[in-house]
Design a protein around this motif. Structure first.
Motif, PDB file in Angstrom:
ATOM      1  N   VAL A 173       0.834  -1.198   0.000  1.00 58.03           N
ATOM      2  CA  VAL A 173       0.000   0.000   0.000  1.00 58.03           C
ATOM      3  C   VAL A 173       0.866   1.244   0.000  1.00 58.03           C
ATOM      4  O   VAL A 173       0.628   2.201  -0.743  1.00 58.03           O
ATOM      5  N   GLU A 226       2.290   1.982  -3.336  1.00 60.11           N
ATOM      6  CA  GLU A 226       1.311   2.590  -4.233  1.00 60.11           C
ATOM      7  C   GLU A 226       1.082   4.058  -3.891  1.00 60.11           C
ATOM      8  O   GLU A 226       0.913   4.907  -4.769  1.00 60.11           O
ATOM      9  N   GLY A 272       3.809   6.150  -5.287  1.00 58.21           N
ATOM     10  CA  GLY A 272       3.582   6.435  -6.697  1.00 58.21           C
ATOM     11  C   GLY A 272       2.552   7.530  -6.897  1.00 58.21           C
ATOM     12  O   GLY A 272       2.678   8.365  -7.792  1.00 58.21           O
ATOM     13  N   MET A 273       1.524   7.523  -6.047  1.00 57.62           N
ATOM     14  CA  MET A 273       0.505   8.558  -6.148  1.00 57.62           C
ATOM     15  C   MET A 273       1.099   9.930  -5.860  1.00 57.62           C
ATOM     16  O   MET A 273       0.691  10.942  -6.441  1.00 57.62           O
ATOM     17  N   GLU A 309      -7.171   7.766  -7.549  1.00 58.82           N
ATOM     18  CA  GLU A 309      -6.243   6.641  -7.464  1.00 58.82           C
ATOM     19  C   GLU A 309      -6.854   5.479  -6.689  1.00 58.82           C
ATOM     20  O   GLU A 309      -6.620   4.316  -7.008  1.00 58.82           O
ATOM     21  N   ARG A 310      -7.639   5.801  -5.685  1.00 62.68           N
ATOM     22  CA  ARG A 310      -8.269   4.771  -4.858  1.00 62.68           C
ATOM     23  C   ARG A 310      -9.240   3.930  -5.675  1.00 62.68           C
ATOM     24  O   ARG A 310      -9.369   2.724  -5.476  1.00 62.68           O
ATOM     25  N   ASN A 341      -6.897   1.973  -8.569  1.00 58.69           N
ATOM     26  CA  ASN A 341      -5.816   1.088  -8.137  1.00 58.69           C
ATOM     27  C   ASN A 341      -6.375  -0.015  -7.236  1.00 58.69           C
ATOM     28  O   ASN A 341      -6.896   0.263  -6.159  1.00 58.69           O
ATOM     29  N   THR A 370      -4.949  -2.249  -5.311  1.00 55.89           N
ATOM     30  CA  THR A 370      -4.311  -2.352  -3.991  1.00 55.89           C
ATOM     31  C   THR A 370      -4.852  -1.305  -3.035  1.00 55.89           C
ATOM     32  O   THR A 370      -5.205  -1.605  -1.884  1.00 55.89           O
ATOM     33  N   LEU A 371      -4.931  -0.056  -3.505  1.00 59.35           N
ATOM     34  CA  LEU A 371      -5.458   1.009  -2.659  1.00 59.35           C
ATOM     35  C   LEU A 371      -6.939   0.790  -2.365  1.00 59.35           C
ATOM     36  O   LEU A 371      -7.403   1.051  -1.247  1.00 59.35           O
TER      37      LEU A 371
END
Length: 754
Positions: free
Chosen positions: A75, A78, A81-82, A132-133, A136, A138-139
């Motif tokens: 997490v 990720e 990256g965000m 992004e949530r 993505n 994973t998020l």
């Protein structure tokens, strides 16, 4: 037990601070909605008492295992990256060249803080995060599993922050007044459009428990007739057409309202106010100032010796503390200033005035950490320490005098006077899994210092040798220390004493100095300087921990190692500069906005895990404490066989006043438990986030059985309850805190701890 108790006390202190400041945060943009929402939570030490039976039924939940960190490392990667996207898209508020709010404050202002309206920047960040949530996996999984049903509440709270921010001006000011012994805190902002009162009431209603308002929001006509409610820590909000004010009592609010009506605040005309106005020159972001001289004057008078000692340190001359932070593009600049009423003296003068840090020429550009300081003459510092110690103990240096006589060395004259005060400490990347280190000391008299060292080494149980190499005399000292002797190597080069654990490390430092490959000569060295600052300084603190930590993190977890490598590649070293002059000490540093964002995101992921670890520690401590209670019960029954088991915790604790001298120990107060666990309360005794209770089964004289119970103070301090009876088996039950103690029969139905 003492350690666990300390953790609990710290938790209670933090809870108290959170309770006090939750209302003040109602107006500060980053915290308005979340602070009012947080008022739903119970203060530490007040457990909910449901009307259900003693053991409330609840689905069991699994505690996070160490393996769960693998999920969180993914997490975090990720989120990192965000942040690269945020770095490109996020726009911070423009710097402010003046303040319309500062001149409105009273002359008695003791502390001043100003921050920009971050509402738009926060809204941008939330939009990026939400996008992004959703995109993505994973998020999205993390948000669903760890935030769960609270997710919409978080989104709503952030949205309310943004909505309220649109009603306010570009600056928010927080001040503390020194008119009374207890400073009154006030928050002030401009109102740029009507409707703020309705917006605050709506936000307060939506975010508060069961729709019950948590804030008291008044207009000027309502303020005149308002009555004090004596709630202690809840804020009162005054909404005017031009300004909004938050305070913690009506008197402060009325005084501010009157001041705003007259528009003649006098803070800007005071020396402290003038200094704070200077912070806006060149653009201001976050600004904080404290009138230390006024604050010191209002402190309780110390005892004579303490007052004399404090005066001799030189810190009684402190005048102002000013801290500034601003964001320019992707880079943030932070600087701090301590000013004095006159020339620095005593310990306050130990940091010397700025000069050339020549010792950095021996430092490698691959260093993980470097601390460079220019101190005043060490012999003068020695005298400062002697004078300070003599205030409380005139014989404090007698042992040193005896040691000097035995060694035939005068430490001040033969050792300290040979040093100039410049100190460089370097920690390099690990070699054979051991960090490499070096120390460079600037010297005034290399020959004299070597003679002193030779005399000291001759009288010590060490093996020393020396040899010349490339025109430099190298010295090696081997000190017996356990299975592996400790080796120290040193050499004098161009006015510096170089010290390292190996001959090669000293030789490498000399090569950097002579070959021009040092950190000070590197291409990026001057990029470390904050804008408008010089490389001539009193101190230099450099951190580039990537090379030092990466191997250890890689072994701990490949995922974490990969994530850290990404952070290290994107981030920059943290470099702090210290500048001293006759009457001030200043600190300045720059860092990328990305670096700060990454730290905040790391905290957002780590804090829930730390809280879980804290709860797990409380659980473990509770089980251990219950075993202590069992031992105390057995000891009590053995010592007082006619009584049997103790009837309650107070019987096994100390008597009134905590006196456990021999003549005070009795069957009524056996002193088998400490005063926290063996408290005199007839209900529960609290320790390390848990409440404890003992009930005995007794006839007229003797108690033949007992049940001891431990349950969390609230759902934030533990995940399960524990019990034990006279069989001394500790049993556990997962669920919410108990409303009342269980019986011995109920306890035996719980599963034993595995």
């Amino acid at each position: 037990m003492r350690h666990a108790s300390g953790i609990h006390e710290q938790g209670e202190q933090l809870s108290g601070l959170r309770t006090y400041f939750k209302g003040a945060a109602a107006l500060i943009m980053l915290f308005l909605a979340t602070s009012t929402w947080a008022m739903q939570t119970r203060p530490a030490g007040q457990a909910s008492r449901p009307k259900s039976p003693a053991v409330a039924k609840a689905p069991a939940h699994r505690e996070k295992s160490p393996e769960d960190w693998q999920k969180y490392s993914g997490v975090l990667a990720e989120l990192v990256g965000m942040q690269l996207k945020l770095q490109k898209e996020l726009q911070f508020p423009a710097s402010r060249s003046q303040s319309r709010l500062l001149p409105l404050l009273p002359e008695s202002t003791l502390a001043f803080a100003a921050l920009p309206n971050y509402g738009n920047a926060l809204h941008q960040a939330v939009q990026v995060f939400q996008r992004e949530r959703e995109e993505n996996p994973t998020l999205r999984t993390w948000w669903k599993n760890d935030v769960g049903a609270d997710g919409p509440k978080v989104d709503n709270a952030l949205d309310k922050i943004y909505q309220v921010s649109q009603y306010l001006g570009d600056e928010i000011v927080i001040s503390a007044d020194s008119k009374d012994k207890t400073p009154s805190i006030m928050i002030l902002a401009e109102v740029k459009k009507p409707g703020l009162k309705a917006m605050l009431e709506q936000a307060d209603k939506e975010l508060s428990t069961k729709g019950k308002p948590s804030l008291r929001i008044l207009e000027p006509q309502e303020l005149a007739a308002a009555a004090e409610q004596h709630k202690g820590d809840e804020p009162v909000v005054l909404v005017r057409p031009d300004f909004v004010v938050v305070a913690f009592d009506l008197a402060t609010l009325r005084a501010c309202n009157s001041q705003l009506d007259k528009n003649n605040g006098s803070f800007a005309s005071t020396p402290f106010g003038q200094r704070m106005l200077q912070a806006y020159q060149g653009g201001a972001g976050i600004v904080f100032g404290l009138d230390l001289q006024k604050g010191l004057g209002e402190m309780p008078k110390k005892q004579d010796k303490d007052l004399v000692a404090f005066q001799r340190t030189g810190f009684a001359d402190l005048k102002y503390l000013v801290w500034e932070h601003k964001d320019v593009g992707s880079q943030s600049t932070t600087q701090m200033e301590l000013t004095f009423t006159g020339p620095r003296r005593g310990m306050a003068s130990w940091l010397a005035n700025s000069s050339s840090l020549r010792g950095l020429d021996f430092v490698s550009p691959k260093s993980a950490m470097v601390v460079a300081l220019v101190l005043k003459n060490p012999a003068e510092m020695f005298e400062d320490i002697r004078e300070l110690a003599n205030v409380s103990n005139p014989d404090a240096f007698n042992s040193l005098v005896m040691a000097e006589g035995q060694l035939q060395v005068n430490f001040k004259q033969d050792l300290l006077s040979k040093l100039s005060g410049e100190v460089i400490i370097e920690v390099g990347p690990p070699i054979h899994e051991q960090p490499e280190w070096k120390v460079a000391l600037r010297v005034n008299d290399a020959n004299g210092l070597q003679q002193t060292l030779a005399r000291l080494l001759a009288s010590a149980p060490v093996d020393s040798k020396q040899g010349e190499e490339n025109g430099v005399m190298f010295h090696s000292v081997v000190i017996p220390s356990g299975p592996k002797p400790l080796e120290i190597n040193y050499a004098f080069v161009d006015g510096y004493l170089l010290i390292a654990p190996s001959h090669q490390a000293v030789a490498d430092a000399i090569q950097l100095h002579r070959g021009g490959g040092s950190l000070a000569k590197s291409a990026g060295f001057h990029s470390f300087l904050p804008p408008g600052h010089s490389a001539e300084a009193s101190g230099f603190i450099y951190q580039n921990l990537g090379p030092l930590l990466a191997p250890f993190l890689q072994r701990m977890s490949p995922d974490i190692g990969k994530m850290f490598a990404q952070l290290d590649a994107e981030g920059k070293p943290l470099v702090m500069w210290l500048y001293g002059d006759n009457a001030a000490i200043r600190e300045a540093h720059t860092s990328g906005t990305f670096d700060m964002s990454t730290m905040l995101i790391g905290a957002a992921v780590a804090i829930p895990n730390l809280l879980r670890s804290k709860m797990a520690a409380n659980d473990a401590a509770a089980a251990s404490t219950l075993r202590t209670v069992n031992t105390a019960e057995i000891t009590y029954a053995t010592t007082y066989p006619k009584k049997g088991y103790a009837r309650n915790l107070a019987t096994m604790g100390p008597g009134p006043g905590g006196d456990c001298s021999d003549n005070k120990i009795s069957s009524a107060h056996a002193c088998l438990l400490d005063d926290a666990l063996g408290c005199t309360s007839e209900t529960w005794c609290t320790k390390s986030g848990f409440r404890f209770h003992v009930t005995a089964s007794c006839n007229t004289l003797t108690c033949a059985n007992y049940v001891a119970v431990a349950t969390p103070v609230d759902e934030n301090t533990g995940t399960r309850s524990y019990c034990s009876t006279s069989d001394a088996v500790v049993r556990t039950h997962t669920g919410p805190p108990l409303a009342s103690p269980v019986t011995a029969a109920e306890c035996r139905k719980w599963p034993p701890i595995q």
